[in-house]
Write a protein that holds these residues in place. Structure first.
Motif, PDB file in Angstrom:
ATOM      1  N   ARG A   1      -4.686  -7.126  -5.084  1.00  0.00           N
ATOM      2  CA  ARG A   1      -3.296  -6.928  -4.668  1.00  0.00           C
ATOM      3  C   ARG A   1      -2.630  -8.289  -4.527  1.00  0.00           C
ATOM      4  N   VAL A   2      -1.327  -8.307  -4.620  1.00  0.00           N
ATOM      5  CA  VAL A   2      -0.559  -9.489  -4.276  1.00  0.00           C
ATOM      6  C   VAL A   2      -0.503  -9.528  -2.752  1.00  0.00           C
ATOM      7  N   ILE A   3      -0.759 -10.702  -2.183  1.00  0.00           N
ATOM      8  CA  ILE A   3      -0.816 -10.861  -0.727  1.00  0.00           C
ATOM      9  C   ILE A   3       0.219 -11.880  -0.279  1.00  0.00           C
ATOM     10  N   LEU A   4       0.931 -11.560   0.776  1.00  0.00           N
ATOM     11  CA  LEU A   4       1.796 -12.514   1.448  1.00  0.00           C
ATOM     12  C   LEU A   4       1.063 -12.899   2.729  1.00  0.00           C
ATOM     13  N   LEU A   5       0.416 -14.055   2.718  1.00  0.00           N
ATOM     14  CA  LEU A   5      -0.359 -14.539   3.858  1.00  0.00           C
ATOM     15  C   LEU A   5       0.555 -15.375   4.736  1.00  0.00           C
ATOM     16  N   ASN A   6       0.786 -14.910   5.950  1.00  0.00           N
ATOM     17  CA  ASN A   6       1.665 -15.598   6.882  1.00  0.00           C
ATOM     18  C   ASN A   6       0.833 -16.136   8.044  1.00  0.00           C
TER      19      ASN A   6
ATOM     20  N   PRO B   1       9.461  -9.504  12.764  1.00  0.00           N
ATOM     21  CA  PRO B   1      10.036  -8.191  12.411  1.00  0.00           C
ATOM     22  C   PRO B   1      10.399  -8.070  10.930  1.00  0.00           C
ATOM     23  N   THR B   2      10.772  -9.184  10.272  1.00  0.00           N
ATOM     24  CA  THR B   2      11.103  -9.108   8.846  1.00  0.00           C
ATOM     25  C   THR B   2       9.840  -8.879   8.018  1.00  0.00           C
ATOM     26  N   LEU B   3       8.720  -9.430   8.471  1.00  0.00           N
ATOM     27  CA  LEU B   3       7.438  -9.171   7.796  1.00  0.00           C
ATOM     28  C   LEU B   3       7.028  -7.717   7.966  1.00  0.00           C
ATOM     29  N   ASP B   4       7.271  -7.166   9.151  1.00  0.00           N
ATOM     30  CA  ASP B   4       6.952  -5.761   9.423  1.00  0.00           C
ATOM     31  C   ASP B   4       7.771  -4.851   8.494  1.00  0.00           C
ATOM     32  N   ARG B   5       9.061  -5.160   8.348  1.00  0.00           N
ATOM     33  CA  ARG B   5       9.915  -4.355   7.461  1.00  0.00           C
ATOM     34  C   ARG B   5       9.491  -4.515   5.996  1.00  0.00           C
ATOM     35  N   LEU B   6       9.074  -5.727   5.606  1.00  0.00           N
ATOM     36  CA  LEU B   6       8.590  -5.937   4.238  1.00  0.00           C
ATOM     37  C   LEU B   6       7.337  -5.108   3.978  1.00  0.00           C
ATOM     38  N   GLN B   7       6.406  -5.101   4.926  1.00  0.00           N
ATOM     39  CA  GLN B   7       5.189  -4.307   4.776  1.00  0.00           C
ATOM     40  C   GLN B   7       5.536  -2.816   4.679  1.00  0.00           C
TER      41      GLN B   7
ATOM     42  N   ALA C   1      -1.002  -0.163  -2.601  1.00  0.00           N
ATOM     43  CA  ALA C   1      -2.092  -0.553  -3.494  1.00  0.00           C
ATOM     44  C   ALA C   1      -1.829  -1.868  -4.222  1.00  0.00           C
ATOM     45  N   ASP C   2      -0.550  -2.238  -4.396  1.00  0.00           N
ATOM     46  CA  ASP C   2      -0.221  -3.452  -5.147  1.00  0.00           C
ATOM     47  C   ASP C   2       0.100  -4.653  -4.274  1.00  0.00           C
ATOM     48  N   PHE C   3       0.411  -4.424  -2.999  1.00  0.00           N
ATOM     49  CA  PHE C   3       0.905  -5.514  -2.156  1.00  0.00           C
ATOM     50  C   PHE C   3       0.545  -5.275  -0.693  1.00  0.00           C
ATOM     51  N   ALA C   4       0.310  -6.382   0.015  1.00  0.00           N
ATOM     52  CA  ALA C   4       0.108  -6.317   1.467  1.00  0.00           C
ATOM     53  C   ALA C   4       0.538  -7.626   2.111  1.00  0.00           C
ATOM     54  N   VAL C   5       1.083  -7.508   3.311  1.00  0.00           N
ATOM     55  CA  VAL C   5       1.326  -8.669   4.160  1.00  0.00           C
ATOM     56  C   VAL C   5       0.064  -8.871   4.978  1.00  0.00           C
TER      57      VAL C   5
ATOM     58  N   THR D   1       3.723 -20.879   8.176  1.00  0.00           N
ATOM     59  CA  THR D   1       3.498 -21.209   6.769  1.00  0.00           C
ATOM     60  C   THR D   1       3.101 -19.915   6.070  1.00  0.00           C
ATOM     61  N   THR D   2       3.713 -19.672   4.923  1.00  0.00           N
ATOM     62  CA  THR D   2       3.467 -18.431   4.193  1.00  0.00           C
ATOM     63  C   THR D   2       3.047 -18.751   2.768  1.00  0.00           C
ATOM     64  N   LEU D   3       1.965 -18.113   2.338  1.00  0.00           N
ATOM     65  CA  LEU D   3       1.454 -18.287   0.983  1.00  0.00           C
ATOM     66  C   LEU D   3       1.597 -16.973   0.224  1.00  0.00           C
ATOM     67  N   LEU D   4       2.032 -17.063  -1.014  1.00  0.00           N
ATOM     68  CA  LEU D   4       2.037 -15.913  -1.907  1.00  0.00           C
ATOM     69  C   LEU D   4       0.782 -16.044  -2.757  1.00  0.00           C
ATOM     70  N   ILE D   5      -0.048 -15.023  -2.718  1.00  0.00           N
ATOM     71  CA  ILE D   5      -1.365 -15.055  -3.354  1.00  0.00           C
ATOM     72  C   ILE D   5      -1.423 -13.957  -4.414  1.00  0.00           C
ATOM     73  N   ASP D   6      -1.875 -14.326  -5.614  1.00  0.00           N
ATOM     74  CA  ASP D   6      -1.935 -13.354  -6.706  1.00  0.00           C
ATOM     75  C   ASP D   6      -3.155 -12.432  -6.572  1.00  0.00           C
ATOM     76  N   ARG D   7      -3.286 -11.521  -7.497  1.00  0.00           N
ATOM     77  CA  ARG D   7      -4.362 -10.522  -7.454  1.00  0.00           C
ATOM     78  C   ARG D   7      -5.759 -11.130  -7.573  1.00  0.00           C
TER      79      ARG D   7
END
Length: 173
Positions: free
Chosen positions: A59-64, A78-84, A90-94, A140-146
């Protein structure tokens, strides 16, 4: 001889920051052309299971990386909660990674205090996270690929539920 500046020029310069567009009116990441492999600190979930970043591969991961004592972290949670809520599946998770010295229990109390409902909670030792992921400040937030590789990094808070953020993250799927 000193240069005289007119009143309109001074007033215009003072007003410019208020007239400019929002800093969040842009995608959050400058995406890497060369995805980088990541080291993983031990990550503890609320059930007490120790995980690694590879456990989230596929999955694509947004690691905060955040802490309850960090005001910008508290503001963006709260913006991360709304994004999740909007994209999680199956394709994405915070993956919010709390690094409070007090442990995962303090993170849970914070979630309960401000009404975070859709975000899972993870915890790791601050020093191990800093050594593994080489971050400087919070959040710090990282966008992580599959394949568990870093494709983007942002230091500082962001409105993660903004249309620009959602579009860029969906584009990484």
């Amino acid at each position: 001889m000193p240069t005289l500046i007119g009143r309109r020029a001074v007033l215009g310069a003072l007003a410019a920051p208020f007239l400019a567009g929002s800093a969040e009116a842009r995608p959050p990441f400058r995406l890497r052309e060369d995805p980088q492999p990541l080291l993983s600190p031990p990550i503890l979930d609320e059930a007490g299971t120790t995980r690694k970043l590879d456990d989230f591969a596929g999955r694509v991961i947004l690691l905060n990386i955040w802490a309850t004592w960090c005001p910008p972290c508290r503001e963006e949670m709260p913006t991360l909660d709304r994004l999740q809520s909007r994209l999680g599946g199956a394709d994405f998770a915070v993956l919010p990674l709390c690094i409070n010295d007090a442990g995962i229990g303090r993170g849970r109390r914070f979630y309960d205090e401000i009404g975070i409902f859709d975000l899972p909670l993870y915890w790791a030792e601050a020093l191990r996270v800093q050594l593994a992921l080489a971050f400087i400040g919070l959040p710090t937030t990282l966008l992580i690929d599959r394949k568990s590789r870093e494709i983007g990094r942002l230091q500082g808070p962001f409105a993660w539920d903004s249309e620009d953020a959602v579009a860029q993250i969906v584009g990484a799927f």
